[in-house]
Design an enzyme around this catalytic site. Structure first.
Site, PDB file in Angstrom:
ATOM      1  N   CYS A  99     -41.557  58.434   1.242  1.00 48.95           N
ATOM      2  CA  CYS A  99     -42.983  58.732   1.169  1.00 48.95           C
ATOM      3  C   CYS A  99     -42.530  59.326   2.988  1.00 48.95           C
ATOM      4  CB  CYS A  99     -43.613  57.537   1.646  1.00 48.95           C
ATOM      5  SG  CYS A  99     -45.228  57.943   2.843  1.00 48.95           S
ATOM      6  N   CYS A 105     -46.227  56.181  10.108  1.00 51.34           N
ATOM      7  CA  CYS A 105     -47.730  55.292   9.207  1.00 51.34           C
ATOM      8  C   CYS A 105     -47.455  53.946   9.257  1.00 51.34           C
ATOM      9  CB  CYS A 105     -47.688  55.552   7.424  1.00 51.34           C
ATOM     10  SG  CYS A 105     -48.575  54.619   6.814  1.00 51.34           S
ATOM     11  N   CYS A 108     -45.662  50.912   5.434  1.00 48.69           N
ATOM     12  CA  CYS A 108     -44.540  49.858   5.441  1.00 48.69           C
ATOM     13  C   CYS A 108     -43.998  49.576   6.245  1.00 48.69           C
ATOM     14  CB  CYS A 108     -44.103  50.958   4.361  1.00 48.69           C
ATOM     15  SG  CYS A 108     -45.121  51.354   2.686  1.00 48.69           S
ATOM     16  N   CYS A 189     -49.608  58.115  -0.948  1.00 51.90           N
ATOM     17  CA  CYS A 189     -49.213  57.479  -0.509  1.00 51.90           C
ATOM     18  C   CYS A 189     -47.681  56.705  -2.014  1.00 51.90           C
ATOM     19  CB  CYS A 189     -50.612  56.053  -0.014  1.00 51.90           C
ATOM     20  SG  CYS A 189     -50.240  54.181  -0.260  1.00 51.90           S
ATOM     21  N   GLN A 312     -56.581  40.490  -5.858  1.00 55.48           N
ATOM     22  CA  GLN A 312     -55.741  40.596  -5.470  1.00 55.48           C
ATOM     23  C   GLN A 312     -55.013  41.655  -5.797  1.00 55.48           C
ATOM     24  OE1 GLN A 312     -52.776  38.206  -4.689  1.00 55.48           O
ATOM     25  NE2 GLN A 312     -54.739  36.278  -4.819  1.00 55.48           N
ATOM     26  N   TYR A 341     -58.277  26.191  -1.059  1.00 58.15           N
ATOM     27  CA  TYR A 341     -58.280  28.188  -0.876  1.00 58.15           C
ATOM     28  C   TYR A 341     -58.437  28.057  -2.297  1.00 58.15           C
ATOM     29  CZ  TYR A 341     -56.136  25.181   3.296  1.00 58.15           C
ATOM     30  OH  TYR A 341     -55.567  24.374   3.970  1.00 58.15           O
ATOM     31  N   ASP A 413     -53.515  27.391  -1.777  1.00 59.68           N
ATOM     32  CA  ASP A 413     -52.547  28.966  -1.767  1.00 59.68           C
ATOM     33  C   ASP A 413     -53.381  29.220  -0.606  1.00 59.68           C
ATOM     34  OD1 ASP A 413     -51.897  31.064  -1.725  1.00 59.68           O
ATOM     35  OD2 ASP A 413     -53.565  31.534  -3.267  1.00 59.68           O
ATOM     36  N   CYS A 440     -47.912  32.801   1.909  1.00 65.08           N
ATOM     37  CA  CYS A 440     -47.559  33.606   1.737  1.00 65.08           C
ATOM     38  C   CYS A 440     -47.229  34.345   3.692  1.00 65.08           C
ATOM     39  CB  CYS A 440     -49.216  34.396   2.099  1.00 65.08           C
ATOM     40  SG  CYS A 440     -50.339  33.812   3.014  1.00 65.08           S
TER      41      CYS A 440
HETATM   42  N1  SAH Z   1     -55.695  31.204  -4.524  1.00 68.21           N
HETATM   43  C1  SAH Z   1     -56.725  32.514  -3.991  1.00 68.21           C
HETATM   44  C2  SAH Z   1     -57.205  33.101  -2.662  1.00 68.21           C
HETATM   45  C3  SAH Z   1     -55.781  32.414  -1.686  1.00 68.21           C
HETATM   46  S1  SAH Z   1     -55.826  32.775  -0.720  1.00 68.21           S
HETATM   47  C4  SAH Z   1     -56.119  33.673  -4.974  1.00 68.21           C
HETATM   48  O1  SAH Z   1     -55.359  33.789  -5.394  1.00 68.21           O
HETATM   49  O2  SAH Z   1     -56.976  35.329  -5.077  1.00 68.21           O
HETATM   50  C5  SAH Z   1     -56.209  32.093   1.243  1.00 68.21           C
HETATM   51  C6  SAH Z   1     -57.872  31.817   1.251  1.00 68.21           C
HETATM   52  O3  SAH Z   1     -58.432  30.600   1.211  1.00 68.21           O
HETATM   53  C7  SAH Z   1     -58.859  32.542   1.472  1.00 68.21           C
HETATM   54  O4  SAH Z   1     -59.708  33.105   0.225  1.00 68.21           O
HETATM   55  C8  SAH Z   1     -59.600  32.147   3.131  1.00 68.21           C
HETATM   56  O5  SAH Z   1     -61.180  32.235   2.318  1.00 68.21           O
HETATM   57  C9  SAH Z   1     -59.670  31.164   1.788  1.00 68.21           C
HETATM   58  N2  SAH Z   1     -59.951  29.905   3.074  1.00 68.21           N
HETATM   59  C10 SAH Z   1     -58.837  29.818   4.836  1.00 68.21           C
HETATM   60  N3  SAH Z   1     -59.312  29.003   5.113  1.00 68.21           N
HETATM   61  C11 SAH Z   1     -59.546  27.724   4.326  1.00 68.21           C
HETATM   62  C12 SAH Z   1     -60.468  26.542   4.991  1.00 68.21           C
HETATM   63  N4  SAH Z   1     -60.092  25.721   5.514  1.00 68.21           N
HETATM   64  N5  SAH Z   1     -60.722  25.806   3.195  1.00 68.21           N
HETATM   65  C13 SAH Z   1     -61.047  25.933   2.324  1.00 68.21           C
HETATM   66  N6  SAH Z   1     -60.701  27.459   2.509  1.00 68.21           N
HETATM   67  C14 SAH Z   1     -60.097  28.791   3.213  1.00 68.21           C
END
Ligand code: SAH
Length: 484
Positions: A99, A105, A108, A189, A312, A341, A413, A440
């Site tokens: 790029c 930018c 990246c 991009c 995603q 989550y 997650d 993550c």
């Molecule tokens: N598993 C999902 C998203 C994961 S990202 C996927 O694969 O798409 C993490 C997520 O946790 C987000 O959607 C965020 O809104 C949520 N989150 C953040 N704090 C939280 C909490 N205390 N309790 C429940 N969810 C929560």
């Protein structure tokens, strides 16, 4: 003796920080012998009682393996920040970024490093977190080789381009420069979808020809704020959404006639954002042409994506990550599974195809509405979603007993800050056989593993999956099993 501002050093870059910046070290004697710089000393100090210690220096735009001349900008405690003055010996891992605006930018941070080296960096980062913070001995014996992208360019299915004007009044469309709101003008991009290269010139010409005003962040005046594009990589469907500080777009029919010439165009909409805010999207959308949403698939699960839906951004690698999570969950169809989550239920719907019953919990109400709609769209009925904080909803269900109070497998997650301690304590009491941790941020993952290990959960397998090539972000999934 203290580090002086603008003092010049030659250092070797031996590591990389979270944003991909190079890291080198200065010894006490380096600092003592340095005669450059001004006397306004920075706060970093290499004297710490009688302990001789190194100063860790972060230098943007350098790469592991570089030998570089740097200038000290600022410092605190035993950490300093330097600026690259001159490369003395460039690292063998340096590559010319694809790029043209990669350096300015803010998107990246690793594009100037070979993709193989980026992958090695991410894998090592996870290993070091597991070893140092997670107190796991020899984590490399548990780690699979990293799952890198086959094609690490043009992988993002979503982009949000700010729109403005330069000093001469010309339209600028592109990305914000790192840590600022000044727009780097660019029609392309390297990590975004290729169709953006067709969309942006059309909108740029349209705004110029019809002299349509662009939003000014300082005054809060002007119409067009951002351009949002989304692409269904599996379906080929394309969405263009203009975010406007107003209710309508003048000459919209002309823009529609030009954009609909693009193959796959499915949805053209406006998002209304009349607030003076940094938030990109406002609460309402209007369809100008076509459908209010596009569709896409991750594996065989179908999703309906509107401008406001979370989805995603790298569906190809998301599939790799979630298939790994499913493999680690090792379901035979009889299990009760919790997806903590759960967002819009991406993992829940994946798991539901192999489990008896899945429960999901998520804090954002709109995401739960999307999760329920996605379950319906895919004819999946063995899932139940709860809105609220996982650390409040799950303990309440556990205390009450009955449906959802026990689980055979739990998937978590969480966002970067990791799992809430109350949730972890509840999980330990629920006593699932397997815990699949999708993360993550390897540092908070490792912190949580150090809580789960003493409670009898044994780290068995780790897979790092690169979801965000050329950025410092690092996704991984772990299997923890209950020791019998
Ligand atoms: N598993 C999902 C998203 C994961 S990202 C996927 O694969 O798409 C993490 C997520 O946790 C987000 O959607 C965020 O809104 C949520 N989150 C953040 N704090 C939280 C909490 N205390 N309790 C429940 N969810 C929560």
């Amino acid at each position: 003796m203290e580090l002086k501002k603008n003092s010049i050093y030659t250092i070797e870059i031996t590591d990389m920080g979270n944003e991909g910046e190079g890291i080198g070290h200065l010894s006490l004697s380096d600092v003592a012998n340095n005669k450059t710089g001004t006397d306004i000393s920075t706060k970093a100090s290499s004297k710490d009682g009688n302990n001789v210690q190194n100063i860790t220096v972060f230098v943007k735009d350098t790469v592991i393996g570089d030998v570089a001349e740097i200038s000290i900008m600022k410092a605190k405690k035993s950490i300093a920040y330097g600026r690259l003055v001159r490369l003395i010996t460039p690292s063998p891992y340096r590559v010319t970024p694809v790029c043209p605006v990669a350096k300015s930018c803010g998107g990246c941070s690793l594009q100037h490093i070979s993709y193989e080296k980026q992958l090695e960096y991410k894998w090592n980062k996870v290993r070091e977190c597991l070893r140092r913070i997670g107190k796991i001995e020899n984590p490399d014996t548990l780690m699979e080789p990293i799952y890198g992208m086959k094609e690490p360019y043009h992988y993002r299915n979503k982009a949000q381009f700010p729109v403005g004007r330069d000093k001469n009044g010309n339209i600028v469309i592109g990305f914000y420069a790192g840590r600022t709101h000044s727009i780097i003008d660019s029609d392309t991009c390297a990590i975004g979808a290729e169709v953006n290269d067709q969309i942006l010139p059309i909108i740029r010409a349209f705004l110029t020809e019809y002299n349509i005003s662009t939003y000014n962040e300082t005054t809060g005046q002007g119409l067009v704020r951002h351009i949002l594009t989304r692409v269904g990589f599996t379906t080929g469907e394309v969405m263009v959404c203009l975010i406007v500080n107003g209710k309508k777009l003048p000459h919209a029919d002309e823009l529609i006639s030009r954009l609909t010439k693009i193959s796959g165009m499915t949805s053209i909409c406006l998002n209304i954002n009349t607030e003076k805010t940094n938030k990109i999207l406002g609460p309402t959308c209007k369809t100008l042409w076509g459908s209010p949403y596009i569709t896409d698939y991750i594996g065989n699960v179908k999703y309906r994506i509107s401008p406001l839906s979370f989805y995603q951004v790298n569906p190809v690698q998301t599939k790799v990550l979630y298939e790994k999570a499913l493999e680690y969950a090792d379901l035979n169809g009889e299990e009760t599974v919790w997806d903590m989550y759960c967002g819009i239920g991406t993992i829940s719907l994946f798991l539901a195809q192999k489990a008896k019953q899945v429960y999901g919990v998520e804090i954002v109400p709109q995401a739960i509405l999307d999760a329920r709609k996605n379950a319906e769209l895919n004819d999946i009925h063995n899932v139940e979603f709860f809105t609220g904080k996982a650390e409040e909803v799950v303990p309440a269900i556990y205390e009450k007993g009955g449906d959802g109070s026990q689980a055979d497998v739990v998937v978590v997650d969480p966002p970067r800050k990791g799992c809430d301690k109350v949730l972890l304590d509840t999980l330990i009491r629920m006593n699932p056989k397997r815990l699949v941790y999708v993360s993550c941020d390897p540092a908070t993952l490792a912190r949580d593993i150090a809580i789960l290990t003493p409670a009898g959960y044994h780290l068995e397998k780790v897979a790092v999956v690169d979801q965000f090539g050329h950025t410092g972000h690092c996704e991984n999934v772990c299997l923890l099993s209950k020791k019998l």
